[in-house]
Design an enzyme around this catalytic site. Structure first.
Site, mmCIF file in Angstrom:
data_model
loop_
_atom_site.group_PDB
_atom_site.id
_atom_site.type_symbol
_atom_site.label_atom_id
_atom_site.label_comp_id
_atom_site.label_asym_id
_atom_site.label_seq_id
_atom_site.Cartn_x
_atom_site.Cartn_y
_atom_site.Cartn_z
ATOM 1 N N ASP A 8 0.877 -1.167 0.000
ATOM 2 C CA ASP A 8 0.000 0.000 0.000
ATOM 3 C C ASP A 8 0.921 1.226 0.000
ATOM 4 O O ASP A 8 2.096 1.109 0.350
ATOM 5 C CB ASP A 8 -0.876 -0.048 1.257
ATOM 6 C CG ASP A 8 -1.628 1.236 1.472
ATOM 7 O OD1 ASP A 8 -2.195 1.754 0.503
ATOM 8 O OD2 ASP A 8 -1.625 1.727 2.629
ATOM 9 N N ASP A 10 0.123 5.078 1.002
ATOM 10 C CA ASP A 10 0.038 6.044 2.111
ATOM 11 C C ASP A 10 0.014 5.331 3.462
ATOM 12 O O ASP A 10 -0.819 4.469 3.710
ATOM 13 C CB ASP A 10 -1.209 6.922 1.945
ATOM 14 C CG ASP A 10 -1.214 7.620 0.583
ATOM 15 O OD1 ASP A 10 -0.159 8.154 0.198
ATOM 16 O OD2 ASP A 10 -2.257 7.606 -0.089
ATOM 17 N N ASN A 23 -9.682 13.952 9.101
ATOM 18 C CA ASN A 23 -9.789 13.042 7.959
ATOM 19 C C ASN A 23 -8.415 12.775 7.363
ATOM 20 O O ASN A 23 -7.554 13.644 7.339
ATOM 21 C CB ASN A 23 -10.688 13.650 6.868
ATOM 22 C CG ASN A 23 -12.147 13.338 7.110
ATOM 23 O OD1 ASN A 23 -12.479 12.383 7.818
ATOM 24 N ND2 ASN A 23 -13.008 14.158 6.535
ATOM 25 N N SER A 57 -2.585 1.375 -4.520
ATOM 26 C CA SER A 57 -3.266 2.253 -3.571
ATOM 27 C C SER A 57 -4.571 2.821 -4.101
ATOM 28 O O SER A 57 -4.756 2.989 -5.300
ATOM 29 C CB SER A 57 -2.345 3.394 -3.126
ATOM 30 O OG SER A 57 -2.066 4.258 -4.198
ATOM 31 N N ASN A 58 -5.469 3.083 -3.160
ATOM 32 C CA ASN A 58 -6.674 3.848 -3.476
ATOM 33 C C ASN A 58 -6.331 5.323 -3.391
ATOM 34 O O ASN A 58 -5.778 5.764 -2.372
ATOM 35 C CB ASN A 58 -7.783 3.545 -2.459
ATOM 36 C CG ASN A 58 -8.363 2.152 -2.617
ATOM 37 O OD1 ASN A 58 -8.127 1.488 -3.632
ATOM 38 N ND2 ASN A 58 -9.111 1.714 -1.622
ATOM 39 N N CYS A 101 -16.430 0.239 -8.978
ATOM 40 C CA CYS A 101 -15.371 -0.111 -9.926
ATOM 41 C C CYS A 101 -14.796 -1.458 -9.488
ATOM 42 O O CYS A 101 -15.166 -1.974 -8.443
ATOM 43 C CB CYS A 101 -14.278 0.958 -9.936
ATOM 44 S SG CYS A 101 -13.433 1.109 -8.354
ATOM 45 N N CYS A 103 -11.450 -1.872 -9.152
ATOM 46 C CA CYS A 103 -10.074 -1.708 -8.680
ATOM 47 C C CYS A 103 -9.967 -1.186 -7.255
ATOM 48 O O CYS A 103 -8.910 -1.286 -6.636
ATOM 49 C CB CYS A 103 -9.284 -0.834 -9.647
ATOM 50 S SG CYS A 103 -10.075 0.703 -10.149
ATOM 51 N N ARG A 104 -11.048 -0.613 -6.712
ATOM 52 C CA ARG A 104 -10.930 -0.044 -5.374
ATOM 53 C C ARG A 104 -10.723 -1.146 -4.348
ATOM 54 O O ARG A 104 -11.521 -2.057 -4.217
ATOM 55 C CB ARG A 104 -12.182 0.783 -5.053
ATOM 56 C CG ARG A 104 -12.111 1.525 -3.737
ATOM 57 C CD ARG A 104 -13.301 2.481 -3.571
ATOM 58 N NE ARG A 104 -13.469 2.899 -2.205
ATOM 59 C CZ ARG A 104 -12.777 3.875 -1.622
ATOM 60 N NH1 ARG A 104 -11.872 4.534 -2.318
ATOM 61 N NH2 ARG A 104 -12.969 4.190 -0.371
ATOM 62 N N ASP A 130 -1.192 -0.707 5.881
ATOM 63 C CA ASP A 130 -1.410 -0.204 7.241
ATOM 64 C C ASP A 130 -2.880 -0.319 7.657
ATOM 65 O O ASP A 130 -3.214 -0.098 8.818
ATOM 66 C CB ASP A 130 -0.916 1.243 7.393
ATOM 67 C CG ASP A 130 -1.649 2.215 6.495
ATOM 68 O OD1 ASP A 130 -2.073 1.818 5.380
ATOM 69 O OD2 ASP A 130 -1.807 3.376 6.908
HETATM 70 MG MG LIG Z 1 -2.593 3.148 3.782
#
Ligand SMILES: [Mg+2]
Length: 187
Positions: A8, A10, A23, A57-58, A101, A103-104, A130
């Site tokens: 992943d 972030d 957020n 990653s999303n 979708c 891919c998410r 994470d």
């Molecule tokens: Mg993450």
């Protein structure tokens, strides 16, 4: 076929940013990007073991409109070059704007795309994230083992029980995960 370590982005490769209201946000510019400790060393270990290193990653910030696609590409090109990442895949959708979708994450679409592009043997590959949704992504794709990066706190254990999603290992950084993978591979 190639074996891969799926990362992943972030919270694993780079620091997460927080908005004033708490957020979570992804970096939207290169200036906001901070690579986490032990990432460089960990990735080097994966590569020395012969793994492809692939980030999935999303990035719904694109759908929400705060992350420009050109900036996302600029950030990813920088990370690839700087860290020796082989490929980066992202889902730029959000159900609110784009509907469903494939891919998410936790859908396995990004891993399956990488499998097609880079001839990956998923059953001999690993997933690191994470969030529990990263772990679920790895399980959905059928990877060998899943790793949650972080510490195993009581609230996280409760969340794991609530969601019934259990990583195989929880470890604090990519170097320790690389050492664990080496141990698994040598068994
Ligand atoms: Mg993450």
């Amino acid at each position: 076929m190639n074996r891969a370590v799926f990362l992943d982005r972030d919270g694993v490769i780079n620091e997460i940013l927080y908005e004033v209201d708490g957020n979570i946000m992804a970096p939207a510019t290169l200036e906001q990007l901070k690579i986490l400790p032990n990432v460089r060393e960990g990735i080097k270990k994966f590569k020395d073991m012969g793994f492809k290193v692939i980030s999935i990653s999303n990035q719904p910030g694109v759908a929400f409109g705060y992350l420009r696609i050109e900036k996302l590409k600029e950030i990813n090109d920088y990370l690839k070059k700087e860290l020796g990442i082989d490929a980066m895949y992202e889902c730029i959708h959000h159900p609110k704007y784009d509907g469903e979708c494939n891919c998410r994450k936790p859908k396995p679409g990004l891993i399956l795309q990488a499998q097609r592009d880079l001839d990956i043997d998923i059953e001999e590959s690993y997933m690191i994230g994470d969030n529990l949704s990263d772990i679920q992504t790895g399980i959905n794709a059928g990877v060998k083992k899943t790793f949650r990066i972080g510490i195993l706190r009581e609230d996280i254990m409760e969340l794991q029980h609530k969601k019934q999603i259990y990583p195989d290992y929880t470890l604090p950084d990519l170097v320790q995960i690389a050492d664990k993978i080496k141990e698994i591979e040598n068994k």
